[in-house]
Design a protein around this motif. Structure first.
Motif, mmCIF file in Angstrom:
data_model
loop_
_atom_site.group_PDB
_atom_site.id
_atom_site.type_symbol
_atom_site.label_atom_id
_atom_site.label_comp_id
_atom_site.label_asym_id
_atom_site.label_seq_id
_atom_site.Cartn_x
_atom_site.Cartn_y
_atom_site.Cartn_z
ATOM 1 N N PHE A 1 -9.199 3.312 2.467
ATOM 2 C CA PHE A 1 -8.295 2.200 2.164
ATOM 3 C C PHE A 1 -8.237 1.272 3.362
ATOM 4 C CE2 PHE A 1 -6.841 5.589 -0.635
ATOM 5 C CZ PHE A 1 -6.645 4.917 -1.828
ATOM 6 N N LEU A 2 -8.231 -0.002 3.095
ATOM 7 C CA LEU A 2 -8.138 -0.970 4.191
ATOM 8 C C LEU A 2 -7.214 -2.111 3.773
ATOM 9 C CD1 LEU A 2 -9.170 -1.471 7.035
ATOM 10 C CD2 LEU A 2 -11.057 -2.766 6.066
ATOM 11 N N TYR A 3 -6.203 -2.345 4.612
ATOM 12 C CA TYR A 3 -5.211 -3.376 4.326
ATOM 13 C C TYR A 3 -5.665 -4.697 4.941
ATOM 14 C CZ TYR A 3 -0.532 -5.406 3.923
ATOM 15 O OH TYR A 3 0.546 -6.187 3.620
ATOM 16 N N ARG B 1 -19.448 -1.330 8.238
ATOM 17 C CA ARG B 1 -19.073 -0.092 8.919
ATOM 18 C C ARG B 1 -19.100 1.112 7.962
ATOM 19 N NH1 ARG B 1 -14.330 -1.484 10.218
ATOM 20 N NH2 ARG B 1 -13.079 -0.094 8.950
ATOM 21 N N LEU C 1 0.067 3.909 -2.832
ATOM 22 C CA LEU C 1 -0.378 5.280 -2.543
ATOM 23 C C LEU C 1 0.635 6.293 -3.063
ATOM 24 C CD1 LEU C 1 -1.659 4.705 1.095
ATOM 25 C CD2 LEU C 1 -3.058 5.167 -0.912
ATOM 26 N N ASP D 1 -2.928 -8.831 6.709
ATOM 27 C CA ASP D 1 -2.737 -9.386 8.046
ATOM 28 C C ASP D 1 -3.836 -10.394 8.369
ATOM 29 O OD1 ASP D 1 -0.570 -7.719 8.303
ATOM 30 O OD2 ASP D 1 -1.719 -6.114 9.258
ATOM 31 N N PRO E 1 0.808 -1.231 0.000
ATOM 32 C CA PRO E 1 0.000 0.000 0.000
ATOM 33 C C PRO E 1 0.839 1.279 0.000
ATOM 34 C CG PRO E 1 -0.815 -1.543 1.641
ATOM 35 C CD PRO E 1 0.426 -2.150 1.086
ATOM 36 N N LEU E 2 1.972 1.247 0.701
ATOM 37 C CA LEU E 2 2.808 2.459 0.716
ATOM 38 C C LEU E 2 3.232 2.840 -0.692
ATOM 39 C CD1 LEU E 2 5.251 2.179 3.760
ATOM 40 C CD2 LEU E 2 3.683 4.044 3.260
#
Lengths: 502, 144
Positions: A94-96, A119, A74, A99, A70-71
Motif C-alpha cells: 500500500f502506498l499513500y 521500486r 484497511l 501528500d 487508508p486507516l
C-alpha cells in the motif's frame, strides 16, 4: 510459416461470477476503470481482485489518494475473508499518495507512481480514488488530464502491469477522457426501493473480449463480492441434440399420478404443481423427493416458504441431514432470480442431482427485491431454461387461488414455460370440502384428462376415483347427472334442469 | 500479543543499547531514528498526517504517567516533533527514559492495532524493525 498473433492471457478475478460476465476473466496488462457512487463496493472489488491475483511473482501496488482514508480502508477491508494481512508488504503493497498530490499536483503524482512502480515492479496496480487525483488538477499542474491518463496508461502497459483506476464517476460522465483510454470499464450501482437495496454491476467495455451485456446483480458478504451472472452464462455444456428416442420417465412417488402422467414425468421436464393453500402441493413435492431418494438419486430443494426440516416430515429431514437432498435455503433479503438460479445450478452440479424442487414460486416472487417483480415472468423463464439445461427434472409448486368463474391452470402466465402442469383444486361435495387433481399438460405425451378425487393422510396423497357421474367440478359446485341416458335424450329439448344440484 | 511484541523488540534493542553504549545520547538518538523510520514507513501506508495524529495522541495519553515526555501538538494532525522527544529522553536517566519511551511506543502500537488490527500492524512494523536493525548497533555516528 504463420506468424503467431499476440495472445492475451485472462486473469481470474477471484470474484464469483465476475469472470463469466467479463467474458473469461480480465485481460492481462489491461487498463481498467472501476466506477460507481460512494458505497457501491468499488474498493472492496479492487481489494478482492488484488488479493486473488497477488503473489510473489505477481506483486500488487495499491495507491491510496484522497478517497477513503487508508486507516479506515484497511480497518474495514480486513473484515472480508479475502484480506490476508500476512501478504501485506510481501506481495501486496500500500502506498499513500495524497501528500504528493498536495505538493505538486499531477506531475508529482505521476513521478511518485513511476518511482514506486520502478521500486516494487508490480504486476497489478490500483489507484484509489483516481477521481481525486484528477479533479480540478489538470490546469493547475500544467499537464493536461488526457495526457496524464495516457502517460499513466502507456507506462503501466510498458511495465506489463494490469491496472485499475477506482473512481466515483457519474455513469453519464462519458466525456471523461479516461473512458476513451481505458480498456475496461466496470461500473457498480446501488439502488434502493423502499427497504430494499440491490447492487448491480455493468461491464460496459472490455477490449478484446465478449462480455455479457447488461446489469447483473451482486451481493457483498463477509466472503466479498459475488456476482450473479445470468444462468445461461453459467451453463457451458452445448445444447443437447434433438432426441430421436423417447425420454425415460421419472417416478413421482405416486403410482396413480405416474399413470395419469402417461407413465411418469418425462425425464428433464419441468412440472408446475398449482393449487390453493393447503391443497397438497408440498406433499406432492416431498413424495417426488422421497421417490428419488428411494431410487438412489440425489436432489435439490429451494425453499421460500416452509422450513425443510419441519414441513416435510422426518423422512425428508433425514434426506437433507444425510446430504442426499441439498437445500438452497434463501434467507437472504432482496434476492434476484439470477442469484437463486446460480445457487440452484451450483447445488445441482455439486450433488449431480437429478431432481429439483422449488417450493414455491409464490414465495420466490415474494423473496425477490421489488425491482425484480416487474420482470418476474421473464426471469422465471430464464430460470426454467437454465435448470432444464442441467438435465434435472424439476417440480415447482405455485399458489393459485381457486376461482370458480374462470379456468386457469397456472399463475404468472407460466403455462407455456413448463413442460407439464398438474392442478389441485377444492370442490364442495355433499357439504364437504374435497380435493381433486388433474393433469393439464404433459408436452409431447399422452396423459389422463380425468379429474380425480384425492385425500391426504399420514402416507401422503391418496388419489381416488374420478367422478364421471358429476359435472361442473371446476365450477366449485359439482352436479350429479341423474340419468345419463335421459340426459342425452333430453338435450336439445326444452328441459330446464336435467341434473340435480347436490 | 503480536502487536506488543514488535514494541517489545524495539524496547529490548534500546535497553541493550543502554547497557552497551558508551555514547550518552545513544538512546534518545536511536529512539528518534526509530520514530523517523516509523513516520516514513507507516506514513507511506496510512499517510504522514495519520501517523502524526496517532503520535500526538499517544504522547498526550502517555504523558499522564510520564510527565517528562513532551506535550503532543495541540492540533491532532500537527507535525510530529521527534526532536522534542529526543531532548526529553536525553534529560532523563537512562532507565527512566527507556521506561517512558517503551510506554509511548506501546501506546502508539496498541492504538494503531485497535484501528487496523494487530496482524497488520505486525506486518507493517516488521519492515520497520528489519530496516532499523542496524540502528540498534551502538555508537553509530549517523545518529548524532
Amino acid at each position: 510459416m504463420t506468424i503467431p498473433k499476440a495472445t492475451i492471457r485472462r486473469l481470474s478475478t477471484g470474484v464469483s461470477g465476475l469472470d463469466e460476465v467479463l467474458g473469461g476473466g480480465l485481460p492481462e496488462f489491461s487498463f481498467n476503470l472501476i466506477g460507481g457512487s460512494p458505497g457501491s463496493g468499488k474498493t472492496t472489488l479492487a481489494h478482492q481482485i488484488m488479493f486473488a491475483l497477488a503473489s510473489a511473482e505477481r506483486p500488487a501496488l495499491y495507491f491510496t489518494v484522497l478517497g477513503e482514508p487508508p486507516l479506515k480502508m484497511l480497518r474495514y477491508q480486513q473484515q472480508f475473508d479475502f484480506f490476508d494481512h500476512e501478504r501485506v508488504n510481501q506481495c501486496v503493497h500500500f502506498l499513500y499518495l495524497a501528500d504528493r498530490l498536495g505538493d505538486g499536483g499531477l506531475d508529482s503524482v505521476l513521478t511518485a507512481v513511476f518511482e514506486a512502480v520502478a521500486r516494487v515492479k508490480p504486476a497489478l496496480v490500483f489507484v484509489d480514488s483516481f477521481r481525486s487525483v484528477t479533479t480540478g488538477r489538470h490546469d493547475a499542474s500544467g499537464a493536461d488530464l488526457q495526457q496524464f491518463i495516457q502517460q499513466l496508461s502507456v507506462m503501466m502497459s510498458n511495465w506489463e502491469a494490469t491496472t485499475f483506476l477506482i473512481g466515483e464517476y457519474a455513469s453519464q460522465d462519458e466525456t471523461n477522457p479516461v473512458f476513451t483510454v481505458a480498456d475496461g470499464l466496470i461500473w457498480l450501482y446501488q439502488t434502493s426501493q423502499g427497504n430494499s437495496v440491490v447492487r448491480k454491476i455493468d461491464v460496459r467495455k472490455m477490449r478484446g473480449q465478449r462480455t455479457v451485456p447488461g446489469l447483473h446483480t451482486f451481493r457483498i458478504t463477509s466472503e466479498g463480492i459475488s456476482v450473479f451472472a445470468p444462468p445461461r452464462v453459467l451453463e457451458t455444456e452445448p445444447p443437447k441434440r434433438a432426441r430421436t428416442t423417447p425420454r425415460a420417465r421419472v417416478a413421482m412417488g405416486n403410482a396413480i399420478l405416474d399413470e395419469m402422467l402417461g407413465g411418469g414425468l418425462p425425464e428433464g421436464y419441468s412440472l408446475l404443481v398449482a393449487g390453493p393453500s393447503g391443497a397438497g402441493k408440498s406433499i406432492l413435492a416431498a413424495a417426488f423427493l422421497a421417490e428419488g431418494a428411494r431410487l438412489g438419486e440425489t436432489a435439490v430443494i429451494a425453499l421460500f416458504e416452509q422450513r425443510a426440516t419441519f414441513a416435510r416430515g422426518a423422512f425428508i429431514a433425514g434426506l437433507i441431514e444425510s446430504g442426499q437432498v441439498g437445500v438452497v435455503d434463501t434467507g437472504a433479503a432482496d434476492l434476484s432470480v439470477d442469484e437463486v438460479a446460480g445457487l440452484l445450478i451450483a447445488e445441482v452440479k455439486r450433488l449431480n442431482a437429478s431432481r429439483v424442487v422449488i417450493d414455491s414460486l409464490s414465495g420466490f416472487e415474494l423473496a425477490l427485491a421489488p425491482t425484480f417483480s416487474a420482470d418476474f415472468r421473464e426471469s422465471l423463464s430464464r430460470l426454467i431454461v437454465a435448470l432444464a439445461r442441467t438435465g434435472a427434472t424439476v417440480l415447482m409448486t405455485s399458489e393459485m387461488e381457486d376461482r370458480y368463474d374462470e379456468l386457469r391452470f397456472s399463475p404468472y402466465g407460466s403455462a407455456f414455460m413448463t413442460d407439464a402442469i398438474v392442478i389441485l383444486r377444492y370442490i364442495e361435495v355433499e357439504s364437504r370440502l374435497k380435493r381433486v387433481l388433474a393433469v393439464v399438460k404433459v408436452r409431447g405425451s399422452a396423459h389422463s384428462d380425468e379429474l380425480r378425487l384425492f385425500d391426504i393422510d399420514e402416507h401422503g396423497i391418496q388419489i381416488g376415483a374420478s367422478m364421471p357421474e358429476h359435472e361442473g367440478l371446476l365450477g366449485g359446485r359439482p352436479r350429479r347427472v341423474t340419468d345419463v341416458a335421459a340426459l342425452s335424450d333430453v338435450r336439445g329439448r326444452d328441459v330446464a334442469n336435467p341434473v340435480e344440484h347436490l | 500479543m503480536t502487536s506488543r511484541s514488535i514494541a517489545d523488540r524495539i524496547h529490548a534493542r534500546l535497553a541493550e543499547l543502554a547497557e552497551t553504549s558508551s555514547v550518552i545520547p545513544a538512546i534518545p538518538d536511536t529512539a528518534v531514528a526509530y520514530w523517523k523510520e516509523i513516520h516514513l514507513r507507516l506514513g507511506q501506508v496510512i499517510g504522514e498526517r495519520a501517523v502524526e495524529a496517532l503520535y500526538n495522541r499517544s504522547l498526550r495519553r502517555t504523558r499522564d504517567q510520564y510527565p517528562s515526555l513532551p506535550e503532543g501538538q495541540t492540533r491532532p494532525d500537527g507535525p510530529a516533533d521527534f526532536a522534542a522527544l529526543g531532548a526529553a529522553l536525553a534529560s532523563q536517566p537512562n532507565a527512566v527514559a527507556l521506561e517512558a519511551h517503551s510506554a509511548l511506543l506501546h501506546t502508539f502500537v496498541n492504538h494503531l492495532a485497535s484501528l487496523i488490527g494487530a496482524g497488520l500492524v505486525e506486518r507493517i512494523f516488521s519492515s520497520i524493525a528489519s530496516s532499523t536493525n542496524e540502528l540498534a548497533a551502538p555508537d553509530r555516528g549517523r545518529l548524532k
